[in-house]
Design an enzyme around this catalytic site. Structure first.
Site, short mmCIF file in Angstrom:
data_model
loop_
_atom_site.label_atom_id
_atom_site.label_comp_id
_atom_site.label_asym_id
_atom_site.label_seq_id
_atom_site.Cartn_x
_atom_site.Cartn_y
_atom_site.Cartn_z
N TYR A 66 0.86 -1.19 0.00
CA TYR A 66 0.00 0.00 0.00
C TYR A 66 0.89 1.23 0.00
O TYR A 66 1.83 1.34 0.79
CB TYR A 66 -0.92 0.04 1.23
N GLU B 112 -3.49 7.59 -4.01
CA GLU B 112 -3.34 6.26 -3.41
C GLU B 112 -3.09 5.21 -4.49
O GLU B 112 -3.74 5.21 -5.54
CB GLU B 112 -4.62 5.93 -2.64
#
Length: 381
Positions: free
Chosen positions: A101, A189
């Site tokens: 992530y 993101e």
């Protein structure tokens, strides 16, 4: 303003982040042509501005052209969390060997962007933060310096990334930071940033298989190219009308409609409504002017919500006098003719005259915000 995955990945790619060379399609036939161009197998991904697409059946792998058409047709018939799927992204399938992530958000406390990285990629970062917060590496980004190589290298070491992937990671982290800053984002993101295998014995590499960006609405005037990317499905009908009238409006789940001038005052109004046991139906900031046409537009938007049982006006008369605001409210009421009761609290310049005007119009008035909130909560019940 939220961007679709394909839009976010296009921006990432322009800043040096490696992304799959996918193709957007709006019909099963177009998806088939995209798969022929890309090569099988492919991943067909619904493009809607919500999470949980995979769990809702909005992400499918296809290994034949017939499967591409059939699965695209199924996905285009979906409605995911209230949003219809109007297009899909056809991406080449990847040999995923690991997931990371990588995201950047605005940290209001430190008043700067913070990069968050975790080796636990591919899942909701909120879940990781709640259950295993120690797995998230947080790196503040100096707005004047950006993200230097040494900071990105330090992050790669902290998440135990294989050393041979460090150069890839540094370039991707710096590219994401550059995309975030250049587009006035509040969120950028990549989840997952995947370790992918390559054919021909080539070493593994990193690739952004998914992307998400949220652009600060207050900075859209600097990015006319981004303004054209707004998806009308993202906003409710009331939010579209509010934007057209230059009103700041967010729909909530309560029963007390709020019309306030000033964002801070609007937040305080919602807080005190909840303090006295009620629930606000919206956040609505009419701004400093609060003229009759704007008040009327705001009132129409508030009353279009069937949950609203009472409307609370909380107006501070600073530059604009309270009597002017009161006349604007009365004019708006004559035009809109609401059935719900109205409670008004005016404070500031000429507030006595303003309250007299509202009293003559048979509106319920209050001398303080606490009194107004209590009256509104009582009427909502």
């Amino acid at each position: 303003m939220k961007l679709h995955e394909y839009q976010s990945k296009q921006i990432f790619g322009r800043h040096g982040v490696p992304v799959p060379q996918g193709i957007v399609a709006e019909t099963p036939q177009a998806a088939r042509q995209a798969a022929e161009q890309i090569g099988l197998p492919v991943v067909i991904k619904s493009q809607v501005l919500v999470g949980g697409r995979g769990k809702a059946g909005g992400v499918k792998v296809a290994r034949t052209l017939d499967e591409v058409e059939a699965k695209t047709r199924d996905i285009l018939n979906l409605t995911i969390k209230g949003l219809p799927v109007r297009r899909v992204l056809v991406d080449p399938a990847a040999d995923i060997r690991g997931e990371i992530y990588l995201g950047i958000v605005i940290d209001r406390v430190s008043r700067r962007a913070v990069m968050m990285t975790s080796a636990a990629g591919g899942v909701d970062i909120e879940e990781v933060a709640a259950t295993t917060p120690e797995k998230i590496v947080r790196t503040p980004i100096d707005p004047f310096v950006g993200l230097p190589d040494y900071l990105a290298r330090d992050v790669a070491a902290q998440i135990d990334l294989p050393r041979e992937l460090w150069p890839n990671f540094i370039n991707i982290a710096r590219g994401l930071a550059a995309a975030f800053a250049a587009n006035d984002a509040s969120l950028a993101e990549i989840n997952p940033l995947a370790v992918v295998g390559r054919a021909g014995g080539l070493p593994d590499t990193l690739m952004a298989l998914d992307g998400k960006m949220v652009i600060d609405d207050n900075a859209i005037f600097r990015h006319p190219d981004l303004a054209t990317l707004r998806d009308p499905d993202e906003d409710s009908e009331a939010e579209k009308k509010a934007r057209a009238s230059d009103l700041s409006y967010i729909s909530l789940d309560g029963e007390i409609g709020c019309m306030v001038n000033g964002a801070g005052l609007a937040m305080a109004t919602m807080d005190i409504i909840q303090y006295y046991g009620g629930q606000p139906a919206n956040f609505l900031d009419v701004g400093g002017g609060a003229k009759a046409d704007k008040v009327a537009a705001a009132l129409r938007i508030i009353l279009s919500d069937p949950k609203v049982k009472v409307v609370l006006f909380n107006i501070f008369g600073g530059i604009t006098r309270c009597d002017e605001v009161a006349r604007g409210i009365v004019t708006a009421l004559q035009e809109v003719k609401p059935q719900a009761p109205m409670v008004a609290r005016l404070v500031g310049t000429n507030q006595e005259e303003g309250n007299r005007i509202l009293a003559e119009a048979r509106m319920i008035t209050a001398d303080s915000l606490a009194e107004a909130a209590q009256k509104a909560v009582a009427l909502s019940r």
